[in-house]
Scaffold this active site. Structure first.
Site, PDB file in Angstrom:
ATOM      1  N   GLU A 138       0.836  -1.210   0.000  1.00 24.64           N
ATOM      2  CA  GLU A 138       0.000   0.000   0.000  1.00 24.64           C
ATOM      3  C   GLU A 138       0.867   1.254   0.000  1.00 24.64           C
ATOM      4  O   GLU A 138       1.844   1.332   0.745  1.00 24.64           O
ATOM      5  CB  GLU A 138      -0.902  -0.029   1.237  1.00 24.64           C
ATOM      6  N   ASP A 191       2.834   2.188  -5.026  1.00 26.97           N
ATOM      7  CA  ASP A 191       2.795   2.275  -6.509  1.00 26.97           C
ATOM      8  C   ASP A 191       3.457   3.544  -7.034  1.00 26.97           C
ATOM      9  O   ASP A 191       4.297   3.483  -7.932  1.00 26.97           O
ATOM     10  CB  ASP A 191       1.375   2.064  -7.069  1.00 26.97           C
ATOM     11  N   SER A 243     -26.686   6.907 -15.469  1.00 24.32           N
ATOM     12  CA  SER A 243     -26.244   5.868 -14.543  1.00 24.32           C
ATOM     13  C   SER A 243     -27.441   5.430 -13.711  1.00 24.32           C
ATOM     14  O   SER A 243     -28.314   6.246 -13.402  1.00 24.32           O
ATOM     15  CB  SER A 243     -25.158   6.443 -13.625  1.00 24.32           C
ATOM     16  N   SER A 251     -14.024   2.450  -7.500  1.00 22.89           N
ATOM     17  CA  SER A 251     -15.151   2.688  -8.400  1.00 22.89           C
ATOM     18  C   SER A 251     -14.737   3.644  -9.521  1.00 22.89           C
ATOM     19  O   SER A 251     -15.206   3.523 -10.652  1.00 22.89           O
ATOM     20  CB  SER A 251     -16.362   3.225  -7.640  1.00 22.89           C
ATOM     21  N   GLU A 270      -7.294  10.360 -14.836  1.00 22.09           N
ATOM     22  CA  GLU A 270      -7.518  10.649 -13.409  1.00 22.09           C
ATOM     23  C   GLU A 270      -6.527  11.720 -12.920  1.00 22.09           C
ATOM     24  O   GLU A 270      -6.896  12.640 -12.197  1.00 22.09           O
ATOM     25  CB  GLU A 270      -7.391   9.360 -12.588  1.00 22.09           C
ATOM     26  N   ASP A 295      -4.657   0.928  -9.307  1.00 19.61           N
ATOM     27  CA  ASP A 295      -6.097   0.664  -9.427  1.00 19.61           C
ATOM     28  C   ASP A 295      -6.485   0.379 -10.875  1.00 19.61           C
ATOM     29  O   ASP A 295      -7.173  -0.603 -11.175  1.00 19.61           O
ATOM     30  CB  ASP A 295      -6.910   1.862  -8.911  1.00 19.61           C
TER      31      ASP A 295
HETATM   32  C1  GLA Z   1      -5.271   4.793  -4.098  1.00 18.91           C
HETATM   33  C2  GLA Z   1      -4.543   5.179  -5.375  1.00 18.91           C
HETATM   34  C3  GLA Z   1      -3.545   4.087  -5.782  1.00 18.91           C
HETATM   35  C4  GLA Z   1      -2.630   3.725  -4.609  1.00 18.91           C
HETATM   36  C5  GLA Z   1      -3.437   3.470  -3.339  1.00 18.91           C
HETATM   37  C6  GLA Z   1      -2.562   3.282  -2.126  1.00 18.91           C
HETATM   38  O1  GLA Z   1      -6.069   3.670  -4.313  1.00 18.91           O
HETATM   39  O2  GLA Z   1      -5.458   5.378  -6.421  1.00 18.91           O
HETATM   40  O3  GLA Z   1      -2.809   4.508  -6.899  1.00 18.91           O
HETATM   41  O4  GLA Z   1      -1.666   4.721  -4.407  1.00 18.91           O
HETATM   42  O5  GLA Z   1      -4.334   4.534  -3.065  1.00 18.91           O
HETATM   43  O6  GLA Z   1      -1.810   2.105  -2.237  1.00 18.91           O
END
Ligand code: GLA
Length: 392
Positions: free
Chosen positions: A37, A40, A71, A130, A163, A175
């Site tokens: 966590e 990335d 939606s 989401s 994003e 994600d």
């Molecule tokens: C969010 C971000 C990801 C990652 C996580 C933490 O989900 O979108 O890119 O940094 O937090 O691991």
């Protein structure tokens, strides 16, 4: 997956049935990160998996250059010209698919007019991605409909860019990658710097992955997230005294970090950096123990990850901590941790199938007593990444 017949009924109710073009269906899942966590954007490893629920998109070609957005989750519904795609706060969730159209157009690729209906099964703001799900399903659906190449890694990158730039959220790649590239019953070991990846069978036998949604609304998550990112960048700058080539914390191993951490003068920055380097190491250890089928050791690494996110990276909150603490009191629970960005959202726990019922009842009850909030639980299976849905 949502009830397709009902969704098609809703689609024609909204957009009429005069248009004889076929309605196509696409689906992108949500994701849960098992470990790794806040690594990335530091060029480290992550270990996410796609869920079996996500965002379904129904799409039908139009003659003109309008895109209709609707939606089943939100009342907002309107048509926007594809020649006038710009961020508008009033367009709320529609800015996600608009960001994708903008990215496709920036690549010099065509996008025609369409009517689109989304149906989302991921609770918003729960940290189960989401937003990545709607981005990726839109990119995959539109590129496929237009007959453009729909390479899933490129789609993940394009969605992350939308994003970052269109939505202004500086997220990493995890994600979008997990949502695009997921594989049933597999987690993804992803090196975020090079995008090298491996699908790892997630064989948990009698143990289930249980997601606990704290239902705590995540406040100020973007600013706190961006602050963590800058602290990591600061740590890199400090460590460049010893490692002039260093650009990302993920390029350091634990030994190197331990030897030179004193070069980071600010204690908070040092703690953030320690979390990142140790968390990356925990992902690598996870691969080793999972290869041997040692789920107990993996559970311990999950717990280590949560503690570090709580004490060093400081992205948990009372609700996440209570939920993890209570989870770990249940016999048959091997590990539990927050998943995603933090500050609210979800936990993920590895729970023996015989304990799942007790887990949900007991953790739910005590969580409510201690926080006043009602939790939701999902016993989760690992599903596929984005795909076109063909009807049986
Ligand atoms: C969010 C971000 C990801 C990652 C996580 C933490 O989900 O979108 O890119 O940094 O937090 O691991």
């Amino acid at each position: 997956m949502a009830d397709l017949q009902a969704l098609k009924g809703r689609f024609t109710e909204l957009y009429g049935s005069e248009n004889a073009e076929p309605i196509h269906v696409f689906h992108a899942p949500g994701r849960v990160n098992l470990i790794g966590e806040h690594t990335d954007y530091n060029g480290g490893y992550v270990f996410p998996a796609a869920l079996t629920f996500g965002t379904t998109m129904l799409i039908r070609k139009r003659e003109d250059e309008q895109v209709g957005f609707a939606s089943t989750n939100f009342p907002l519904h309107k048509h926007i010209s594809i020649n006038n795609i710009a961020f508008d706060p009033a367009d709320d969730w529609m800015n996600y698919p608009k960001g994708i159209i903008h990215e496709i157009q920036k690549k010099g690729l065509s996008v025609g007019g369409y009517d689109i209906l989304y149906s989302g099964a991921i609770p918003n703001g729960s940290g189960l991605s989401s937003s990545a799900s709607i981005e990726v399903v839109t990119a995959y659906g539109l590129l496929t409909m237009e007959g453009h190449p729909a390479d899933k890694v490129q789609i993940a990158l394009m969605s992350q860019k939308a994003e970052n730039e269109f939505m202004g959220v500086k997220c990493g790649i995890m994600d979008q990658f997990a949502v695009a590239m997921g594989k049933k019953d597999h987690a993804i070991l992803l090196m975020c710097d090079t995008l090298e990846y491996k699908h790892v069978p997630f064989e948990s036998g009698a143990y289930k992955l249980v997601i606990g949604n704290t239902n705590k609304k995540r406040g100020l998550v973007d600013s706190a997230y961006n602050e963590r990112r800058s602290q990591c960048e600061q740590a890199v700058k400090d460590l460049q005294q010893q490692f002039p080539e260093l650009t990302l914390l993920g390029q350091l191993n634990l030994e190197q970090f331990n030897a030179y951490q004193h070069l980071i003068p600010d204690e908070t920055v040092r703690k953030r950096a320690r979390h990142v380097v140790e968390e990356i190491d925990r992902v690598l250890q996870s691969m080793k123990v999972l290869e041997k089928g040692d789920l107990e050791a993996f559970g311990q690494l999950m717990i280590g990850s949560h503690n570090s996110l709580r004490d060093l990276y400081e992205v948990t909150c009372l609700e996440l901590d209570v939920m993890v603490e209570e989870a770990l009191k249940i016999p048959g629970v091997l590990g539990s941790r927050m998943t995603g960005a933090g500050f609210g959202g979800c936990t993920v726990s590895l729970v023996h199938e015989d304990s799942v019922e007790t887990f949900i009842e007991q953790v739910g009850r005590v969580y409510k007593e201690k926080t006043g909030l009602t939790a939701d639980f999902y016993v989760c299976d690992i599903g596929n990444g984005v795909e076109q849905v063909t009807e049986a």
